[in-house]
Design a protein around this motif. Structure first.
Motif, PDB file in Angstrom:
ATOM      1  N   VAL A   1      -0.835 -69.167  82.892  1.00 11.82           N
ATOM      2  CA  VAL A   1      -1.873 -70.083  83.344  1.00 11.82           C
ATOM      3  C   VAL A   1      -1.468 -70.685  84.669  1.00 11.82           C
ATOM      4  CG1 VAL A   1      -3.203 -72.149  82.824  1.00 11.82           C
ATOM      5  CG2 VAL A   1      -2.542 -70.601  80.973  1.00 11.82           C
ATOM      6  N   GLU A   2      -2.297 -70.420  85.683  1.00  8.41           N
ATOM      7  CA  GLU A   2      -2.055 -70.985  87.004  1.00  8.41           C
ATOM      8  C   GLU A   2      -2.839 -72.284  87.175  1.00  8.41           C
ATOM      9  OE1 GLU A   2      -2.572 -66.412  87.677  1.00  8.41           O
ATOM     10  OE2 GLU A   2      -3.568 -68.015  86.543  1.00  8.41           O
ATOM     11  N   SER A   3      -2.310 -73.150  88.005  1.00  7.79           N
ATOM     12  CA  SER A   3      -3.011 -74.388  88.337  1.00  7.79           C
ATOM     13  C   SER A   3      -2.575 -74.863  89.715  1.00  7.79           C
ATOM     14  CB  SER A   3      -2.723 -75.470  87.294  1.00  7.79           C
ATOM     15  OG  SER A   3      -1.346 -75.773  87.248  1.00  7.79           O
ATOM     16  N   GLY A   4      -3.327 -75.798  90.276  1.00  3.42           N
ATOM     17  CA  GLY A   4      -2.933 -76.393  91.544  1.00  3.42           C
ATOM     18  C   GLY A   4      -3.733 -75.935  92.740  1.00  3.42           C
ATOM     19  N   GLY A   5      -4.612 -74.972  92.553  1.00  4.58           N
ATOM     20  CA  GLY A   5      -5.423 -74.520  93.675  1.00  4.58           C
ATOM     21  C   GLY A   5      -6.446 -75.566  94.076  1.00  4.58           C
ATOM     22  N   GLY A   6      -7.113 -75.304  95.186  1.00  2.00           N
ATOM     23  CA  GLY A   6      -8.132 -76.237  95.647  1.00  2.00           C
ATOM     24  C   GLY A   6      -8.486 -75.992  97.091  1.00  2.00           C
ATOM     25  N   LEU A   7      -9.160 -76.960  97.674  1.00  2.00           N
ATOM     26  CA  LEU A   7      -9.596 -76.899  99.064  1.00  2.00           C
ATOM     27  C   LEU A   7      -8.681 -77.777  99.912  1.00  2.00           C
ATOM     28  CD1 LEU A   7     -11.693 -76.124 101.235  1.00  2.00           C
ATOM     29  CD2 LEU A   7     -13.011 -78.140 100.507  1.00  2.00           C
ATOM     30  N   MET A   8      -8.211 -77.220 101.016  1.00  2.00           N
ATOM     31  CA  MET A   8      -7.294 -77.953 101.889  1.00  2.00           C
ATOM     32  C   MET A   8      -7.608 -77.599 103.330  1.00  2.00           C
ATOM     33  SD  MET A   8      -4.852 -80.045 102.373  1.00  2.00           S
ATOM     34  CE  MET A   8      -4.509 -80.357 100.640  1.00  2.00           C
TER      35      MET A   8
ATOM     36  N   ASN B   1       6.283 -54.772  94.016  1.00  2.00           N
ATOM     37  CA  ASN B   1       5.284 -53.814  93.567  1.00  2.00           C
ATOM     38  C   ASN B   1       4.430 -54.420  92.452  1.00  2.00           C
ATOM     39  OD1 ASN B   1       3.813 -51.695  92.517  1.00  2.00           O
ATOM     40  ND2 ASN B   1       5.496 -50.241  92.640  1.00  2.00           N
ATOM     41  N   ALA B   2       3.176 -54.695  92.757  1.00  2.00           N
ATOM     42  CA  ALA B   2       2.302 -55.329  91.775  1.00  2.00           C
ATOM     43  C   ALA B   2       2.114 -54.478  90.528  1.00  2.00           C
ATOM     44  CB  ALA B   2       0.940 -55.619  92.407  1.00  2.00           C
ATOM     45  N   GLY B   3       2.163 -53.172  90.702  1.00  2.00           N
ATOM     46  CA  GLY B   3       1.940 -52.271  89.581  1.00  2.00           C
ATOM     47  C   GLY B   3       3.004 -52.338  88.505  1.00  2.00           C
ATOM     48  N   LEU B   4       4.150 -52.952  88.813  1.00  2.00           N
ATOM     49  CA  LEU B   4       5.239 -53.025  87.851  1.00  2.00           C
ATOM     50  C   LEU B   4       5.220 -54.321  87.034  1.00  2.00           C
ATOM     51  CD1 LEU B   4       8.168 -51.506  89.934  1.00  2.00           C
ATOM     52  CD2 LEU B   4       6.704 -50.390  88.243  1.00  2.00           C
ATOM     53  N   TYR B   5       4.311 -55.201  87.354  1.00  2.00           N
ATOM     54  CA  TYR B   5       4.200 -56.454  86.603  1.00  2.00           C
ATOM     55  C   TYR B   5       3.259 -56.246  85.423  1.00  2.00           C
ATOM     56  CZ  TYR B   5       6.869 -58.925  90.087  1.00  2.00           C
ATOM     57  OH  TYR B   5       7.896 -59.343  90.910  1.00  2.00           O
ATOM     58  N   ALA B   6       3.753 -56.576  84.232  1.00  2.00           N
ATOM     59  CA  ALA B   6       3.003 -56.278  83.015  1.00  2.00           C
ATOM     60  C   ALA B   6       2.007 -57.372  82.646  1.00  2.00           C
ATOM     61  CB  ALA B   6       3.965 -56.076  81.855  1.00  2.00           C
ATOM     62  N   TYR B   7       2.282 -58.591  83.063  1.00  2.00           N
ATOM     63  CA  TYR B   7       1.459 -59.713  82.630  1.00  2.00           C
ATOM     64  C   TYR B   7       0.939 -60.475  83.838  1.00  2.00           C
ATOM     65  CZ  TYR B   7       4.158 -58.616  78.478  1.00  2.00           C
ATOM     66  OH  TYR B   7       4.756 -57.953  77.441  1.00  2.00           O
ATOM     67  N   TRP B   8      -0.344 -60.850  83.747  1.00  2.00           N
ATOM     68  CA  TRP B   8      -1.005 -61.513  84.862  1.00  2.00           C
ATOM     69  C   TRP B   8      -1.811 -62.708  84.365  1.00  2.00           C
ATOM     70  CZ3 TRP B   8      -0.753 -59.926  90.009  1.00  2.00           C
ATOM     71  CH2 TRP B   8      -0.072 -58.723  90.222  1.00  2.00           C
ATOM     72  N   GLY B   9      -1.876 -63.732  85.196  1.00  2.00           N
ATOM     73  CA  GLY B   9      -2.767 -64.842  84.935  1.00  2.00           C
ATOM     74  C   GLY B   9      -4.157 -64.542  85.465  1.00  2.00           C
ATOM     75  N   ARG B  10      -5.061 -65.485  85.267  1.00  2.00           N
ATOM     76  CA  ARG B  10      -6.438 -65.290  85.715  1.00  2.00           C
ATOM     77  C   ARG B  10      -6.649 -65.721  87.156  1.00  2.00           C
ATOM     78  NH1 ARG B  10     -10.520 -66.653  80.680  1.00  2.00           N
ATOM     79  NH2 ARG B  10      -9.633 -65.115  79.251  1.00  2.00           N
ATOM     80  N   GLY B  11      -5.701 -66.407  87.717  1.00  2.00           N
ATOM     81  CA  GLY B  11      -5.789 -66.774  89.119  1.00  2.00           C
ATOM     82  C   GLY B  11      -6.292 -68.185  89.358  1.00  2.00           C
ATOM     83  N   THR B  12      -5.936 -68.703  90.518  1.00  2.00           N
ATOM     84  CA  THR B  12      -6.424 -70.009  90.955  1.00  2.00           C
ATOM     85  C   THR B  12      -6.851 -69.892  92.422  1.00  2.00           C
ATOM     86  OG1 THR B  12      -5.903 -72.379  91.110  1.00  2.00           O
ATOM     87  CG2 THR B  12      -4.107 -70.861  91.601  1.00  2.00           C
ATOM     88  N   GLN B  13      -7.995 -70.448  92.729  1.00  2.00           N
ATOM     89  CA  GLN B  13      -8.560 -70.301  94.070  1.00  2.00           C
ATOM     90  C   GLN B  13      -7.923 -71.293  95.034  1.00  2.00           C
ATOM     91  OE1 GLN B  13     -11.168 -68.155  95.296  1.00  2.00           O
ATOM     92  NE2 GLN B  13     -10.459 -68.992  97.261  1.00  2.00           N
TER      93      GLN B  13
END
Length: 123
Positions: free
Chosen positions: A5-12, A106-118
């Motif tokens: 779970v990512e957090s902390g994104g926003g507008l700056m 290499n992104a392809g070698l990472y097995a687990y990903w979050g949904r992202g933060t804008q």
């Protein structure tokens, strides 16, 4: 089931700072690397930074070197990205990723990903 779970994104505004966080849960990781990637609209996913399981080894993408700092929390299942001197070209969705073993860009070698933060940086 691993969850990131990512957090902390926003507008700056350009020149400002943001700090992203990523928390991993769902299994016990004994030796794993964590990383940040980002993807802007219409562009391919880009490597941002990675950190080893012990927090000693880090690598950065050329576009963020000297401005971003990756770190891990004391609990080792958390990761941070301190982003300073933000630029409009940093605008993207930022993803947290985890893999067993050593770090890699290499992104392809990472097995687990979050949904992202804008992250949006205005000029």
């Amino acid at each position: 089931q691993v969850q990131l779970v990512e957090s902390g994104g926003g507008l700056m505004q350009a020149g400002g700072s943001l700090r992203l966080s990523c928390a991993a849960s769902g299994r016990t990781f004994s030796n794993y690397a964590m990383a940040w990637f980002r993807q802007a609209p219409g562009k391919e996913r880009e490597f941002v930074a990675t950190i080893s399981w012990n927090g000693i080894t880090t690598y950065y993408g050329d576009s963020v070197k000297g401005r971003f700092t990756i770190s891990r929390g004391n609990a080792k299942n958390t990761m941070y990205l301190q982003m300073n001197n933000l630029k409009p070209e940093d605008t993207a969705v930022y993803y947290c990723a985890v893999k067993d073993g050593w770090t890699t860009v290499n992104a392809g070698l990472y097995a687990y990903w979050g949904r992202g933060t804008q992250v949006t940086v205005s000029s």
